[in-house]
Scaffold this active site. Structure first.
Site, mmCIF file in Angstrom:
data_model
loop_
_atom_site.group_PDB
_atom_site.id
_atom_site.type_symbol
_atom_site.label_atom_id
_atom_site.label_comp_id
_atom_site.label_asym_id
_atom_site.label_seq_id
_atom_site.Cartn_x
_atom_site.Cartn_y
_atom_site.Cartn_z
ATOM 1 N N ALA A 67 31.531 -54.029 31.806
ATOM 2 C CA ALA A 67 32.425 -55.293 32.039
ATOM 3 C C ALA A 67 32.096 -56.319 33.186
ATOM 4 O O ALA A 67 31.772 -55.712 34.127
ATOM 5 C CB ALA A 67 33.849 -54.696 32.367
ATOM 6 N N HIS A 177 36.256 -59.306 26.440
ATOM 7 C CA HIS A 177 36.957 -58.267 26.509
ATOM 8 C C HIS A 177 38.584 -58.234 26.614
ATOM 9 O O HIS A 177 39.218 -58.986 27.350
ATOM 10 C CB HIS A 177 36.686 -57.612 28.025
ATOM 11 C CG HIS A 177 37.149 -56.141 28.107
ATOM 12 N ND1 HIS A 177 38.310 -56.049 28.433
ATOM 13 C CD2 HIS A 177 36.513 -55.141 28.380
ATOM 14 C CE1 HIS A 177 38.433 -54.479 28.553
ATOM 15 N NE2 HIS A 177 37.258 -54.305 28.662
ATOM 16 N N TYR A 182 43.292 -54.401 29.996
ATOM 17 C CA TYR A 182 43.039 -55.394 30.965
ATOM 18 C C TYR A 182 43.681 -56.588 30.618
ATOM 19 O O TYR A 182 44.528 -56.772 29.623
ATOM 20 C CB TYR A 182 41.564 -55.407 31.064
ATOM 21 C CG TYR A 182 41.037 -54.255 31.696
ATOM 22 C CD1 TYR A 182 41.089 -54.015 33.142
ATOM 23 C CD2 TYR A 182 40.488 -53.018 31.043
ATOM 24 C CE1 TYR A 182 40.788 -52.804 33.777
ATOM 25 C CE2 TYR A 182 40.091 -51.895 31.825
ATOM 26 C CZ TYR A 182 40.072 -51.732 33.089
ATOM 27 O OH TYR A 182 39.681 -50.609 33.589
#
Length: 386
Positions: A67, A177, A182
């Site tokens: 990430a 992502h 998140y």
């Protein structure tokens, strides 16, 4: 009477080329983004570069970075996490070139922590606010605050800047992502998105709007042959039973919207790729994405191991599933349930996982252990150091 011995499945279909937008992958094996914390101020350390290169040399066709925080002060304040900014782009350019030399394509995974981001600290980004749709990590657990419309525009622009930097650095694409709880996943999940403007509420179409705007903006900012992957998950680290799409129809709507926005591939993250997503069908989430959508699909979830990442890290060591596990991958691939298979922890455990599967050496695969993710216990080649 003894059970008949079944012949091992032939994995050769997993080692056929696949065309993804403007690129050709040499096989169907992907190494997904997994956080190693081997960066300094966002730049990949030599051991991270070697780690990626060893998996490329070991046969994975596509390497996705861990990430990588986008170019926005609120994305993360962790100094050991990856970040793609004008200051770090040259280091990522060198890393990407090395991976290409080792024989694989590479995507930069664009990421923002959202409400999971820590508050306080003393680093370069400590003073930035922790921003999310509604200031919630999970139901009843606040952290930070809801982002204003102006702040959301700034975050969207940061994804675009970082995507352009990735393209200029030679990456074959980016992965947006939107999973595991998140920021973008916090928009998608109804329990963390309680906004009352056009970006939130009970309707999936509204909760999907901000992630889709990012896909659209990134698509418009990069070359036509640049890959744009969208990674999502139903489950969250805060809730294993969570769902973005409550029904196959909602999933179909989400996938159609992402395709029209410009996504080239969907990376469907599951805790275990073989577990049925909805009653009445053996399909996992990747199989459903393939069945009701019209985009290439990367499957993911405990390949080669008998338990998921969270149970593995928090409860017990995973055990290898060996030939039986590989047979299930091959069976579902030949059933048309996905186009590419993402292999995570098994690749940490053995950088030559793909080559050993290709060559029929499944019994030689070294199993992942929790010690493999402890600081400085193993180098990029998998050699243990005290």
């Amino acid at each position: 009477m003894a059970m008949p011995v079944m012949a091992a499945a032939d994995p050769s279909a997993l080692f056929t080329p696949f065309r993804l937008n403007g690129a050709t992958l040499k096989n169907r094996i992907v190494m997904p983004g997994m956080q190693r914390k081997w960066c300094a101020e966002g730049r990949p350390l030599p051991q991270l570069v070697e780690y990626y290169c060893r998996r490329a040399e070991g046969g994975a066709a596509l390497i996705i970075t861990e990430a990588c925080a986008v170019d926005h002060d609120s994305a993360t304040q962790e100094e050991t996490y990856a970040r793609i900014t004008p200051e770090t782009a040259a280091s990522w350019r060198d890393c990407i070139a090395r991976v290409h030399e080792a024989g694989s394509l590479m995507l930069i995974q664009l990421w923002h922590e959202g409400a999971i981001r820590s508050i306080g600290g003393s680093g370069r980004y400590a003073a930035a606010p922790t921003l999310s749709p509604s200031g919630l990590v999970k139901p009843g657990k606040p952290n930070g605050r809801a982002a204003t419309l102006e702040e959301l525009a700034g975050i969207r622009d940061a994804f675009v800047r970082s995507a352009r930097l990735a393209a200029a650095a030679g990456a074959d694409g980016v992965e947006i992502h939107a999973c595991h709880g998140y920021l973008l996943d916090q928009f998608l999940w109804r329990h963390t998105n309680l906004r009352e403007d056009r970006y939130g509420g009970p309707a999936l179409a509204d909760r999907l709007r901000f992630p889709v705007e990012i896909v659209e903006a990134v698509r418009d900012a990069v070359p036509a042959d640049f890959i744009v992957s969208f990674r999502f998950s139903q489950w969250k680290e805060a809730d294993y039973g969570a769902r973005i799409a409550e029904t196959p129809d909602e999933l179909a709507f989400m996938l159609d919207t992402l395709k029209r926005a410009g996504a080239d591939v969907v990376h469907a993250s599951a805790r275990r790729f073989w577990v049925p997503e909805w009653p009445g069908s053996p399909l996992g989430i990747a199989g459903w994405v393939k069945a009701v959508g019209d985009l290439p699909v990367i499957a993911c979830g405990s390949v080669g191991l008998d338990t998921d990442v969270m149970d593995n890290f928090l409860v017990r060591e995973a055990r290898q599933t060996g030939q039986a596990g590989l047979d299930e991958v091959v069976r579902r691939f030949e059933n048309g349930e996905f186009d590419l298979m993402s292999v995570g922890r098994a690749h940490i455990g053995d950088p030559d996982w793909a080559a050993k599967v290709r060559d029929g050496r499944v019994a030689e695969i070294r199993s992942f252990t929790r010690a493999d993710i402890m600081p400085a216990t193993r180098d990029a080649a998998g050699t243990r150091h005290s």
